[in-house]
Design a protein around this motif. Structure first.
Motif, PDB file in Angstrom:
ATOM      1  N   ALA A 653      38.465  54.630  75.030  1.00 53.77           N
ATOM      2  CA  ALA A 653      39.904  54.139  75.175  1.00 53.77           C
ATOM      3  C   ALA A 653      40.319  53.637  76.153  1.00 53.77           C
ATOM      4  O   ALA A 653      40.289  54.141  77.264  1.00 53.77           O
ATOM      5  CB  ALA A 653      40.927  55.300  74.606  1.00 53.77           C
ATOM      6  N   PRO A 654      40.924  52.325  76.458  1.00 56.33           N
ATOM      7  CA  PRO A 654      41.317  51.914  77.603  1.00 56.33           C
ATOM      8  C   PRO A 654      42.573  52.241  78.128  1.00 56.33           C
ATOM      9  O   PRO A 654      43.249  52.920  77.245  1.00 56.33           O
ATOM     10  CB  PRO A 654      41.177  50.531  77.480  1.00 56.33           C
ATOM     11  N   ARG A 655      43.211  52.080  79.170  1.00 52.78           N
ATOM     12  CA  ARG A 655      44.510  52.383  79.720  1.00 52.78           C
ATOM     13  C   ARG A 655      45.193  51.381  78.942  1.00 52.78           C
ATOM     14  O   ARG A 655      46.221  51.436  78.331  1.00 52.78           O
ATOM     15  CB  ARG A 655      44.847  52.549  80.987  1.00 52.78           C
ATOM     16  N   PHE A 656      44.676  49.939  79.287  1.00 60.97           N
ATOM     17  CA  PHE A 656      45.562  48.947  78.732  1.00 60.97           C
ATOM     18  C   PHE A 656      44.328  47.793  78.544  1.00 60.97           C
ATOM     19  O   PHE A 656      43.757  47.440  79.044  1.00 60.97           O
ATOM     20  CB  PHE A 656      46.549  48.247  79.812  1.00 60.97           C
ATOM     21  N   GLU A 657      44.201  47.477  77.060  1.00 65.05           N
ATOM     22  CA  GLU A 657      43.288  46.704  76.565  1.00 65.05           C
ATOM     23  C   GLU A 657      43.168  45.154  77.206  1.00 65.05           C
ATOM     24  O   GLU A 657      44.319  44.878  77.291  1.00 65.05           O
ATOM     25  CB  GLU A 657      43.008  46.923  75.217  1.00 65.05           C
ATOM     26  N   PHE A 658      41.896  44.521  76.908  1.00 64.31           N
ATOM     27  CA  PHE A 658      42.061  43.049  77.188  1.00 64.31           C
ATOM     28  C   PHE A 658      43.089  42.346  76.332  1.00 64.31           C
ATOM     29  O   PHE A 658      43.063  42.639  74.943  1.00 64.31           O
ATOM     30  CB  PHE A 658      40.456  42.546  76.940  1.00 64.31           C
ATOM     31  N   GLY A 659      43.789  41.547  76.513  1.00 63.99           N
ATOM     32  CA  GLY A 659      44.805  40.618  75.858  1.00 63.99           C
ATOM     33  C   GLY A 659      45.931  41.509  75.595  1.00 63.99           C
ATOM     34  O   GLY A 659      46.918  40.678  74.897  1.00 63.99           O
ATOM     35  N   PHE A 660      46.356  42.446  76.178  1.00 56.71           N
ATOM     36  CA  PHE A 660      47.568  43.221  76.003  1.00 56.71           C
ATOM     37  C   PHE A 660      48.775  42.608  76.744  1.00 56.71           C
ATOM     38  O   PHE A 660      48.629  42.283  78.166  1.00 56.71           O
ATOM     39  CB  PHE A 660      47.337  44.749  76.556  1.00 56.71           C
ATOM     40  N   GLY A 661      49.898  42.706  76.491  1.00 56.59           N
ATOM     41  CA  GLY A 661      50.932  42.216  77.110  1.00 56.59           C
ATOM     42  C   GLY A 661      52.361  42.604  76.243  1.00 56.59           C
ATOM     43  O   GLY A 661      52.318  42.266  74.804  1.00 56.59           O
ATOM     44  N   LEU A 662      53.390  43.067  76.796  1.00 56.54           N
ATOM     45  CA  LEU A 662      54.545  43.492  76.022  1.00 56.54           C
ATOM     46  C   LEU A 662      55.485  42.107  76.096  1.00 56.54           C
ATOM     47  O   LEU A 662      55.200  41.277  77.081  1.00 56.54           O
ATOM     48  CB  LEU A 662      55.172  44.610  76.393  1.00 56.54           C
ATOM     49  N   SER A 663      56.388  42.440  75.183  1.00 60.02           N
ATOM     50  CA  SER A 663      57.598  41.213  75.344  1.00 60.02           C
ATOM     51  C   SER A 663      59.012  42.002  75.467  1.00 60.02           C
ATOM     52  O   SER A 663      59.118  43.250  74.831  1.00 60.02           O
ATOM     53  CB  SER A 663      57.373  40.365  74.284  1.00 60.02           C
ATOM     54  N   TYR A 664      59.919  41.218  75.631  1.00 50.58           N
ATOM     55  CA  TYR A 664      61.434  41.725  75.323  1.00 50.58           C
ATOM     56  C   TYR A 664      61.945  41.267  73.823  1.00 50.58           C
ATOM     57  O   TYR A 664      63.071  41.883  73.550  1.00 50.58           O
ATOM     58  CB  TYR A 664      62.442  41.205  76.176  1.00 50.58           C
ATOM     59  N   THR A 665      60.890  41.207  72.971  1.00 51.48           N
ATOM     60  CA  THR A 665      61.323  40.920  71.739  1.00 51.48           C
ATOM     61  C   THR A 665      60.172  41.440  70.973  1.00 51.48           C
ATOM     62  O   THR A 665      59.091  41.555  71.446  1.00 51.48           O
ATOM     63  CB  THR A 665      61.689  39.485  71.361  1.00 51.48           C
ATOM     64  N   THR A 666      60.170  41.083  69.493  1.00 53.14           N
ATOM     65  CA  THR A 666      58.787  41.465  68.832  1.00 53.14           C
ATOM     66  C   THR A 666      58.480  40.463  67.694  1.00 53.14           C
ATOM     67  O   THR A 666      59.181  39.294  67.444  1.00 53.14           O
ATOM     68  CB  THR A 666      59.192  42.723  67.812  1.00 53.14           C
TER      69      THR A 666
END
Length: 810
Positions: A653-666
């Protein structure tokens, strides 16, 4: 121990000339015998007729539109014209003149980092770092590092960055920019990872491809480096990267293959050994893979002091840089020695013709024979000499692009209860020296950025540039605070934890800035000899975050780092409400960050590597040890399983995986469809049929860059909808799942795009797959083949966030 070599010191004033006397006569360091060698020039790769919409006739000055990433540029005719001119020119030169084309003038022998001499009416070449700006030149732009460009996952910004950097190099009179750098992040601590495009070969290939198309469209020659397996700085000249053939082709050579397809002018071989042979005299990688399999028509230059023999001309090296064996030695492996080797029938003159032709052809390919091409107007080694520095301003409005890339490369890793974006906070404090402007001597205080004083906006080493200016977070946030009537304060002492904690009391929001730096091994910073000693935050960063979070319930962390940092000491603290991964954003770093924090730009950056919970979770670790002339053997035992590929295969389990990123929308994904692409030219159908049957492809020049292998074979379409309340950009990613018996990782990135959507808006998106994307390298047949079995794919928002799944109709 290496055998001794007899170096002949040449006379002053003719130190590296082709006609000076002297020849090396002792055995070579790698054991390559000095004997008579034949040479037959490789034929040019076969070229198919242009195909509109698939294989358009292309020149480097007019590349395909970035909007159609499926196009394969047809640059062969442009190379043909350039070769015709180059051969005609070389035919007029004497042996000594041809040798001089291949031989740099020596360290500090000209205005640029590397220089070749004029020969006849050929003016010589200016070779110049760096992959993010014109090194040690004034009135230039310090662009975001390549790792940030990759973090945008936007081809348009990768291309635009290349164009702008190319324009600045041309404006300064540079012929060859020593970039892009495309080594992969095999080692998370590796010092120069930030100069490249991340830890995945597809992402790195895309970054290199778009950057090269951009650079060369502006008229400067690109130089892909470091070829190959230069994956750490520790003992980079005394280590052997021992890599199996399949891993070499599928992982480390992949960005160079894509670079050749972009019409790449030059390649720089690396300082390390590859499977026991120096990279700059490695027949397998230079002649075998690069010039034969890839059909590379440009030239190969040595890494600075990366050449180890004159016979390297036979094994694929075309130019020696900076020209002298050791800096200011007055000796050269080429120059007089290459001339003598031809005269004594060791090296055929036809090979020297080929070397000079390749170099001149690249010059003609980019139109640098034009009388209007700018002359070199700066001096790297004597920047205060008014006679050789004309102070030409080449910045244009590139700061606007820098700010856009900086914002697009910010990765939102955590955002609890809408902590971001800000809505005019009343009391704001920023904490940590990484928020500050350089407090002692400005942003260029340290030579080649070999130190940190204030905010971190690039790493250190030859991949740097001077800051004409640098906007720190302190400056940008204070300006925004004045606009919003926010009470703004700061605390820059990283080690007074009590003071930092007290500064955060009774503030609506506290932003803690932490950093981690690295660079090239010729500079040591805080005991880090290029590579990072560890993956922790510098300057007491972990303790600083915890101290502030203990006193403020709305603590936001901003990370400026060259690569992964272990964030587990504080990431789950209940008072750490948001984390922004800002990377190395260049000269507009502070303004770009403000754009994200205040919601002027919705974050869309995605991680180009995995952030682990523990350093031991990565599949490859920094190799240490070795003394003197001992060769440190570094065996790539992990094979294909680097970064997320390893985490997936080992179920870590990574802490944050490759390609991860959040947004202010969905965003919502629906309606996946997969279809085959038809309409192949008749001459390709037999190759495609053999591939479909799992048969090997022919071993011809350019076999790995052939059109039939890379043209779109399948279209994957789906709908993306913005399901939130604010506009934003989504980065859909396509991962391929090979049949288990192939030995491939569970998921392999094979496509991505970006789509900007208003609230409620939906858009149909298409990503193409080629036969190359569906192939593995077969070590027996030495070709790309399709394996038997079923191929499936997933589309989603990261390497572990799959929204749609399907099967490829093979």
């Amino acid at each position: 121990m290496r055998p001794s070599i007899l170096f002949v010191l040449l006379g002053a004033g003719r130190t590296l000339s082709a006609s000076a006397t002297g020849v090396l006569t002792q055995p070579l360091p790698s054991g390559i015998p000095i004997t008579s060698y034949p040479f037959v020039p490789s034929p040019s790769p076969s070229s198919e007729p242009p195909i509109p919409g698939v294989y358009p006739l292309t020149s480097p000055k007019n590349p395909p539109s970035v909007e159609n990433s499926a196009l394969v540029p047809n640059i062969a005719p442009a190379w043909g014209v350039a070769y015709k001119k180059a051969k005609a020119k070389v035919a007029t030169f004497t042996l000594e003149q041809k040798v001089n084309i291949t031989t740099g003038v020596g360290w500090q022998g000209g205005r640029c980092v590397g220089n070749t001499p004029p020969v006849g009416d050929f003016p010589g070449l200016c070779l110049e770092d760096s992959p993010l700006g014109v090194i040690r030149a004034d009135f230039v732009t310090a662009f975001p590092a390549a790792i940030n460009a990759a973090t945008t996952w936007k081809r348009s910004l990768l291309r635009a960055r290349g164009v702008a950097m190319g324009q600045e190099h041309v404006g300064k009179g540079v012929n060859i920019v020593l970039g892009p750098m495309m080594n992969l992040g095999r080692i998370a601590q590796a010092g120069r990872n930030w100069e490249g495009f991340g830890a995945d070969p597809f992402l790195a290939s895309t970054g290199a491809y778009e950057t090269i198309l951009g650079l060369q469209s502006a008229g400067v020659q690109a130089c892909a480096k470091h070829y190959i397996n230069n994956e750490q700085e520790n003992r980079r000249s005394q280590s052997s990267s021992n890599v199996d053939d399949r891993t070499q082709h599928e992982i480390y050579a992949a960005p160079f293959l894509r670079s050749v397809m972009a019409g790449l002018a030059s390649v720089m071989c690396s300082k390390n050994l590859v499977n026991g042979t120096h990279a700059c005299e490695n027949n397998s990688t230079l002649n075998g893979i690069l010039k034969h399999e890839f059909g590379f028509q440009g030239f190969v230059m040595s890494e600075w002091s990366g050449q180890y023999s004159t016979i390297s001309a036979i094994t694929g090296l075309d130019m020696t840089m900076p020209g002298d064996i050791t800096f200011n030695s007055g000796t050269s492996y080429f120059g007089a020695n290459l001339t003598a080797y031809v005269q004594n029938n060791t090296i055929p003159e036809a090979r020297v013709d080929d070397m000079a032709t390749r170099i001149l052809a690249a010059w003609y390919l980019l139109g640098q024979d034009s009388p209007n091409y700018p002359k070199t107007n700066f001096n790297v080694f004597q920047p205060l000499d008014e006679a050789t520095n004309e102070h030409v301003d080449v910045q244009d409005n590139h700061g606007v692009l820098v700010r856009e890339i900086g914002a697009a490369s910010a990765v939102l890793l955590k955002n609890v209860n809408g902590a971001l974006p800000f809505k005019k906070p009343r009391r704001l404090v920023i904490i940590g020296s990484d928020a500050a402007p350089a407090l002692i001597a400005g942003p260029n205080e340290f030579s080649d950025q070999g130190g940190v004083d204030g905010t971190l906006a690039m790493g250190w080493g030859s991949g740097t540039a001077w800051f004409t200016y640098l906007i720190s977070p302190y400056e940008a946030l204070q300006a925004r605070a004045r606009k919003d009537h926010t009470s703004f304060s700061w605390y820059f002492d990283d080690f007074n934890l009590v003071g930092a904690a007290n500064a955060a009391v009774q503030k609506d929001v506290a932003i803690v800035f932490v950093q981690s730096d690295s660079g090239e091994e010729y500079i040591t910073v805080d005991g880090n000899v290029g590579d990072r000693n560890n993956l922790t935050a510098w300057h007491n960063g972990d303790a600083l975050v915890k101290a502030v979070a203990a006193q403020n319930k709305n603590t936001i962390v901003v990370v400026n780092s060259v690569g992964p940092v272990i964030v587990d000491p504080w990431i789950d603290h209940p008072n750490v409400t948001a984390v922004v991964w800002a990377g190395l954003a260049g000269t507009e770093a502070g303004n770009a960050l403000v754009d994200i924090l205040y919601g002027d730009v919705n974050p869309s950056g995605r991680l180009p590597y995995t952030i682990a919970k523990s350093p031991s979770d990565y599949s490859a670790q920094l190799a240490t040890g070795g003394t003197g002339d001992q060769i440190l053997n570094i065996t790539y035992t992990e094979g294909l399983f680097i970064d997320y590929r390893h985490f997936d295969a080992a179920n870590i389990a990574p802490r944050f995986e490759f390609g991860f990123g959040l947004s202010y929308t969905t965003f919502k994904y629906t309606d996946l469809s997969i279809s085959a692409v038809g309409g192949s030219p008749d001459q390709d159908k037999s190759f495609e049929a053999n591939w479909a049957a799992g048969k090997p492809s022919p071993q011809v020049v350019g076999a790995s860059t052939a059109l039939w292998l890379h043209r779109p074979a399948f279209e994957v379409s789906f709908t993306v909808q913005n399901a939130g309340k604010v506009a934003g950009t989504e980065i859909p990613q396509l991962y391929l799942h090979f049949p288990p018996h192939t030995g491939e990782p569970p998921s392999v990135l094979r496509g991505f795009t970006d789509v900007e959507l208003q609230p409620g808006q939906a858009q149909r998106v298409t990503i193409t797959l080629s036969r190359y994307d569906l192939s593995i390298w077969d070590v027996v047949s030495q070709s790309w083949i399709r394996s038997s079995g079923s191929f499936s794919l997933s589309v989603g928002a990261s390497s572990r966030d799959f929204r749609l799944k399907g099967t490829i109709p093979l």
